[in-house]
Write an enzyme that holds these catalytic residues in place. Structure first.
Site, mmCIF file in Angstrom:
data_model
loop_
_atom_site.group_PDB
_atom_site.id
_atom_site.type_symbol
_atom_site.label_atom_id
_atom_site.label_comp_id
_atom_site.label_asym_id
_atom_site.label_seq_id
_atom_site.Cartn_x
_atom_site.Cartn_y
_atom_site.Cartn_z
ATOM 1 N N VAL A 35 -9.971 3.454 1.957
ATOM 2 C CA VAL A 35 -11.255 3.539 1.244
ATOM 3 C C VAL A 35 -11.107 4.526 0.078
ATOM 4 C CG1 VAL A 35 -13.703 4.140 1.479
ATOM 5 C CG2 VAL A 35 -12.488 3.015 3.373
ATOM 6 N N THR A 46 1.244 10.356 3.980
ATOM 7 C CA THR A 46 0.148 11.105 3.359
ATOM 8 C C THR A 46 -1.233 10.766 3.918
ATOM 9 O OG1 THR A 46 0.396 9.402 1.675
ATOM 10 C CG2 THR A 46 1.186 11.603 1.106
ATOM 11 N N SER A 100 -2.311 0.384 -4.255
ATOM 12 C CA SER A 100 -2.880 1.552 -3.575
ATOM 13 C C SER A 100 -4.197 1.941 -4.221
ATOM 14 C CB SER A 100 -1.910 2.736 -3.672
ATOM 15 O OG SER A 100 -2.552 3.932 -3.275
ATOM 16 N N ALA A 101 -5.162 2.304 -3.383
ATOM 17 C CA ALA A 101 -6.467 2.764 -3.881
ATOM 18 C C ALA A 101 -6.369 4.143 -4.521
ATOM 19 C CB ALA A 101 -7.473 2.823 -2.728
ATOM 20 N N LYS A 115 -9.369 5.205 6.038
ATOM 21 C CA LYS A 115 -8.092 4.689 5.521
ATOM 22 C C LYS A 115 -8.320 3.554 4.537
ATOM 23 C CE LYS A 115 -4.892 5.775 9.255
ATOM 24 N NZ LYS A 115 -4.169 5.217 10.401
ATOM 25 N N ASP A 170 0.885 -1.159 0.000
ATOM 26 C CA ASP A 170 0.000 0.000 0.000
ATOM 27 C C ASP A 170 0.932 1.221 0.000
ATOM 28 O OD1 ASP A 170 -2.326 1.627 0.424
ATOM 29 O OD2 ASP A 170 -1.753 1.752 2.519
ATOM 30 N N LEU A 171 0.405 2.387 -0.305
ATOM 31 C CA LEU A 171 1.258 3.582 -0.369
ATOM 32 C C LEU A 171 1.019 4.537 0.817
ATOM 33 C CD1 LEU A 171 3.292 5.408 -1.877
ATOM 34 C CD2 LEU A 171 1.362 6.293 -3.215
ATOM 35 N N ASP A 172 -0.209 5.094 0.864
ATOM 36 C CA ASP A 172 -0.498 6.102 1.892
ATOM 37 C C ASP A 172 -0.441 5.473 3.284
ATOM 38 O OD1 ASP A 172 -1.155 8.260 0.019
ATOM 39 O OD2 ASP A 172 -2.921 7.076 -0.472
ATOM 40 N N LYS A 193 -10.974 -1.800 -2.219
ATOM 41 C CA LYS A 193 -10.741 -2.348 -0.875
ATOM 42 C C LYS A 193 -11.987 -2.026 -0.041
ATOM 43 C CE LYS A 193 -5.816 -1.174 -1.166
ATOM 44 N NZ LYS A 193 -4.689 -0.408 -0.594
ATOM 45 N N GLU A 216 0.086 -3.184 4.667
ATOM 46 C CA GLU A 216 -1.045 -2.239 4.727
ATOM 47 C C GLU A 216 -1.142 -1.561 6.089
ATOM 48 O OE1 GLU A 216 -3.686 -0.751 3.708
ATOM 49 O OE2 GLU A 216 -3.940 -1.452 1.671
ATOM 50 N N ASP A 217 -1.652 -0.326 6.083
ATOM 51 C CA ASP A 217 -1.909 0.355 7.363
ATOM 52 C C ASP A 217 -3.400 0.464 7.667
ATOM 53 O OD1 ASP A 217 -2.359 2.235 5.274
ATOM 54 O OD2 ASP A 217 -2.289 3.845 6.759
HETATM 55 C C1 BG6 Z 1 -5.889 5.447 -0.062
HETATM 56 C C2 BG6 Z 1 -6.063 6.312 1.151
HETATM 57 O O1 BG6 Z 1 -4.561 5.054 -0.170
HETATM 58 O O2 BG6 Z 1 -6.268 6.146 -1.240
HETATM 59 C C3 BG6 Z 1 -7.476 6.869 1.216
HETATM 60 O O3 BG6 Z 1 -5.808 5.545 2.315
HETATM 61 C C4 BG6 Z 1 -7.831 7.554 -0.096
HETATM 62 O O4 BG6 Z 1 -7.560 7.784 2.292
HETATM 63 C C5 BG6 Z 1 -7.626 6.570 -1.247
HETATM 64 O O5 BG6 Z 1 -9.194 7.973 -0.090
HETATM 65 C C6 BG6 Z 1 -7.969 7.162 -2.620
HETATM 66 O O6 BG6 Z 1 -7.098 8.213 -2.905
HETATM 67 P P1 BG6 Z 1 -7.239 9.227 -4.112
HETATM 68 O O7 BG6 Z 1 -5.866 9.863 -4.146
HETATM 69 O O8 BG6 Z 1 -7.537 8.451 -5.339
HETATM 70 O O9 BG6 Z 1 -8.334 10.181 -3.764
HETATM 71 MG MG MG Z 2 -2.823 3.166 3.480
#
Ligand code: BG6
Ligand code: MG
Length: 214
Positions: free
Chosen positions: A48, A18, A115-116, A46, A10-12, A146, A170-171
């Site tokens: 989502v 972030t 990452s989402a 998180k 996962d990234l964030d 996710k 993942e966090d």
């Molecule tokens: C996830 C974050 O990595 O990405 C979420 O944990 C975020 O908080 C989701 O909503 C989607 O991100 P983005 O950048 O496409 O709005």
């Molecule tokens: Mg994350």
């Protein structure tokens, strides 16, 4: 023989610092809509995806909007977020992030991003870690976000590794469910009382050592 052939990140909140920036942007949008988000709401958001997060926030505030209004609101939040991360550099990587990626690479494992975030590809470039990835799963290319397993399965497919040979990091609660339902081993970054379905939990990326899982 090592237990894994790939690590799916996962990234964030795992590599990039972030997660709190996403939440700050949602809080700002929430205040504009008269919806106050308690700090504890961050955990629910998180992992989502963007529209899913907006739906949770609107439901929390008992606020209804049309599909078109929701699109405008989601875009507005994304504007707040992208403005805040625009200046991120490799110095903004979470402590240990680059080292963990290098450990995975040195162990001969494939590395993929699950990452989402639609903002992930440019953020990887800004943080200087894009060349360390073999593949980036596109959240727009999978059916269900996710906590469904689709994105982690797509990341595994892209690097040609069977799910049971993948380690997912993942966090978020949603992300850990995603990894487990994909049939992978899950490492949580955070609090074990929150990330209850994780196979292992370490408090921060700085305490994550890929060799411990091989
Ligand atoms: C996830 C974050 O990595 O990405 C979420 O944990 C975020 O908080 C989701 O909503 C989607 O991100 P983005 O950048 O496409 O709005
Ligand atoms: Mg994350």
């Amino acid at each position: 023989m090592p237990r894994f052939d790939a690590v799916l990140f996962d990234l964030d909140g795992v590599l990039a610092d972030t997660a709190h920036i996403h939440f700050a942007a949602w809080r700002r949008l929430g205040e504009e809509l008269g919806i106050h988000l308690e700090p504890t709401f961050e955990e629910k958001l998180k992992g989502v995806d963007r529209m899913g997060s907006l739906e949770l926030i609107l439901a929390h505030g008992g606020v209804t909007r049309t599909a078109e209004e929701k699109r405008v609101l989601a875009d507005r939040k994304n504007g707040y977020y992208t403005a805040a991360v625009a200046e991120q550099t490799p110095d903004d990587l979470l402590p240990g992030a680059r080292r963990v990626l290098e450990e995975a690479r040195d162990a001969g494992l494939k590395i993929a991003l699950a990452s989402a975030s639609r903002n992930a590809p440019p953020l990887l470039e800004q943080l200087g870690i894009a060349p360390l990835f073999d593949a980036i799963a596109d959240p727009a290319a999978v059916k269900a976000p996710k906590p469904a397993p689709d994105l982690f399965l797509e990341a595994a497919r892209l690097v040609g590794v069977a799910p049971d040979r993948c380690l997912g990091i993942e966090d978020s609660v949603a992300g850990i469910i995603s990894i487990k339902d994909a049939g992978m081993v899950a490492v949580g970054i955070g609090d074990p009382t929150v990330l209850t379905r994780a196979d292992y939990v370490v408090p921060t990326t700085a305490q994550l050592h890929i060799g411990d899982f091989l």
